[in-house]
Scaffold this active site. Structure first.
Site, PDB file in Angstrom:
ATOM      1  N   HIS A  72     -33.743  20.183 -72.699  1.00 33.82           N
ATOM      2  CA  HIS A  72     -33.698  18.770 -72.307  1.00 33.82           C
ATOM      3  C   HIS A  72     -32.633  18.555 -71.240  1.00 33.82           C
ATOM      4  CE1 HIS A  72     -35.905  16.622 -75.830  1.00 33.82           C
ATOM      5  NE2 HIS A  72     -36.543  17.688 -75.413  1.00 33.82           N
ATOM      6  N   TYR A 201     -31.580   7.070 -77.921  1.00 36.31           N
ATOM      7  CA  TYR A 201     -30.542   6.491 -78.780  1.00 36.31           C
ATOM      8  C   TYR A 201     -30.607   4.980 -78.587  1.00 36.31           C
ATOM      9  CZ  TYR A 201     -28.377  11.119 -79.383  1.00 36.31           C
ATOM     10  OH  TYR A 201     -28.122  12.429 -79.703  1.00 36.31           O
ATOM     11  N   PRO A 293     -23.064  12.151 -87.010  1.00 36.25           N
ATOM     12  CA  PRO A 293     -24.076  12.909 -86.261  1.00 36.25           C
ATOM     13  C   PRO A 293     -24.425  12.338 -84.891  1.00 36.25           C
ATOM     14  CG  PRO A 293     -25.113  11.605 -87.983  1.00 36.25           C
ATOM     15  CD  PRO A 293     -23.637  11.427 -88.150  1.00 36.25           C
ATOM     16  N   LYS A 297     -22.787  16.985 -82.696  1.00 33.16           N
ATOM     17  CA  LYS A 297     -21.746  17.991 -82.450  1.00 33.16           C
ATOM     18  C   LYS A 297     -21.478  18.914 -83.645  1.00 33.16           C
ATOM     19  CE  LYS A 297     -20.827  17.143 -78.277  1.00 33.16           C
ATOM     20  NZ  LYS A 297     -21.985  17.783 -77.703  1.00 33.16           N
ATOM     21  N   TYR A 385     -21.700  15.265 -74.054  1.00 33.70           N
ATOM     22  CA  TYR A 385     -22.940  15.561 -74.780  1.00 33.70           C
ATOM     23  C   TYR A 385     -23.390  17.010 -74.565  1.00 33.70           C
ATOM     24  CZ  TYR A 385     -27.352  14.479 -77.082  1.00 33.70           C
ATOM     25  OH  TYR A 385     -28.411  14.459 -77.962  1.00 33.70           O
TER      26      TYR A 385
HETATM   27  C1  PHB Z   1     -31.686  15.308 -84.990  1.00 36.19           C
HETATM   28  O1  PHB Z   1     -32.659  15.665 -84.324  1.00 36.19           O
HETATM   29  O2  PHB Z   1     -31.686  15.400 -86.225  1.00 36.19           O
HETATM   30  C2  PHB Z   1     -30.535  14.708 -84.273  1.00 36.19           C
HETATM   31  C3  PHB Z   1     -30.504  14.718 -82.898  1.00 36.19           C
HETATM   32  C4  PHB Z   1     -29.448  14.159 -82.225  1.00 36.19           C
HETATM   33  C5  PHB Z   1     -28.420  13.594 -82.928  1.00 36.19           C
HETATM   34  C6  PHB Z   1     -28.418  13.604 -84.319  1.00 36.19           C
HETATM   35  C7  PHB Z   1     -29.488  14.151 -84.988  1.00 36.19           C
HETATM   36  O3  PHB Z   1     -27.394  13.012 -82.251  1.00 36.19           O
END
Ligand code: PHB
Ligand code: APR
Length: 394
Positions: A72, A201, A293, A297, A385
């Site tokens: 990505h 997000y 989460p 990280k 990120y």
């Molecule tokens: C996930 O795919 O479970 C996931 C992806 C990004 C995040 C947290 C969880 O920031």
């Protein structure tokens, strides 16, 4: 039994450490409380930084990840109904992340360990670590009703947040830093195509949401929910209905819903233990620190701890130098705190904090407004990120 390194915990941290030590000709035994199937049933995040990808390659377990993982180059922020793309690659000189589930990565590590015939004791009960302040630590465990002893040079505590290693250290020798957030993430996994090619997000009036994925056919979604919510009171239909209320028209037009394969609520926590070394015992991964989460990280920080720890142990055995093990804790903590700060900050930026009141909401809106209209603001998000460098100048 006698080994060089006793590793407690067969999560990604313990398994990766075992593989790196094996490559260097160092013996290790892994003791895991659960069964392998149970370890594989835990659904965790799945965004790998380049540092983590490189490490899996170094460990010789990257083949399937490169075949099946999705690269990505960016992700989207959906703020108050408007999309903003964070072009990670453009903002960081070409850096990207890979979508590859932690379950798959754990499976690859388990398979490699089994293929090499390396010892892992699953269902090791009542693990107890002793004498880690001496040159010969000992670990006891129970299996099939019998008590066993492992005598070793070092103990690696890769046993997660609820593990036994950190808990075995006298309280006066540990400093713990902790923040618990006033909400959790309700996660749902489904065999439906992801709503978007990239992650979204979402900061909406109804709270945070995340549209993530595991593959082109498997999606992972999350909703910010009060800590008092119980997963049984969230039907799949209720989940999809609430998600729709937090998404924009474009996403709703593309959203494919379906039966959940897994649904759970996870609390959000920032937590760091200092130091990470106690004599001949080291903590790595979730045993030493937890992040919320939001920036994905957790696994990446665990991987760098393991890189540093494997390097330090290899230096000890190959060069008879203790410099690496002496520097382990400080070196790790420097990077950990950077990851902790980003995860805390990104969590604050993207969630609803009702207790911060109307002024808190305005501060958040103004901060987002600034960041999303500033190239340096976007770069700050992007470079954290994709993952910060392995080492920082003091
Ligand atoms: C996930 O795919 O479970 C996931 C992806 C990004 C995040 C947290 C969880 O920031
Ligand atoms: N004895 C033996 N094993 C134990 C004990 C114990 N007393 N306590 C815990 N364990 C095992 C757990 O069953 C688990 O399999 O240790 C393992 C720890 O694994 P993880 O919790 O996955 O932690 P870690 O390997 O550090 O991985 C970090 O996991 O939680 C995510 O965000 C985190 O992605 C990151 C990654």
């Amino acid at each position: 039994m006698r080994t060089q390194v006793a590793i407690i915990g067969a999560g990604p941290a313990g398994l990766l450490l075992g593989q790196l030590l094996h490559k260097a000709g160092i013996d290790a035994v892994i003791l895991e409380r659960q069964t392998a199937d149970h370890v594989l049933s835990r659904i965790r995040a799945g965004i790998l930084e380049q540092v983590c990808i490189d490490l899996l390659d170094e460990a010789g377990v990257g083949e399937r990840m490169h075949r099946e993982g999705l690269t990505h180059e960016g992700f989207e922020l959906l703020i108050d109904g408007r999309r903003h793309r964070v072009d990670m690659a453009a903002l960081t000189g070409g850096k990207t992340v890979m979508v590859y589930g932690q379950t798959e990565l754990t499976r690859d590590l388990m398979d490699a360990r089994a293929a090499a015939g390396l010892p892992t004791v699953y269902q090791a009960g009542d693990v107890a670590v002793h004498d880690f302040d001496t040159a010969q630590p000992r670990v006891h465990y129970t299996r099939d009703g019998q008590r066993h002893e492992v005598v070793c040079d070092f103990v690696a505590g890769c046993d997660g947040f609820h593990g036994v290693c950190r808990a075995s250290v006298p309280r006066a020798r540990v400093t713990e830093f902790e923040k618990v957030y006033p909400f959790g993430w309700l996660g749902l996994l489904a065999d439906t195509p992801p709503v978007n090619d990239e992650l979204i997000y979402v900061n909406s009036a109804r709270g945070f949401a995340l549209c993530s994925q595991r593959s082109h056919t498997r999606s992972r979604y999350y909703l910010q929910v009060p800590l008092t919510d119980r997963v049984d009171s969230w039907s799949d239909d209720a989940f999809w209905a609430e998600l729709r209320l937090r998404l924009d028209d474009e996403a709703n037009a593309r959203l494919v819903t379906g039966a959940s394969l897994e649904k759970s609520i996870a609390p959000l926590r920032s937590f760091v233990t200092e130091p990470l070394r106690f004599g001949r015992m080291f903590l790595a991964g979730d045993a030493g620190h937890i992040v919320p989460p939001t920036g994905a990280k957790g696994l990446n920080l665990a991987a760098t701890d393991v890189k540093y720890l494997a390097g330090a142990l290899i230096e000890y055995y190959q060069e008879r130098s203790e410099a690496g093990i002496d520097g382990y804790s400080a070196r790790c903590l420097k990077r950990i705190w950077r990851g902790e700060r980003f995860s805390w900050w990104f969590t604050h930026l993207m969630h609803h904090f009702p207790e911060d009141g109307a002024i808190g909401e305005r501060f958040q809106q103004a901060e987002l407004d600034y960041l999303l209209h500033s190239e340096s603001g976007l770069r700050t998000i992007a470079e954290n990120y994709v993952g910060l460098p392995l080492d920082f100048v003091a």
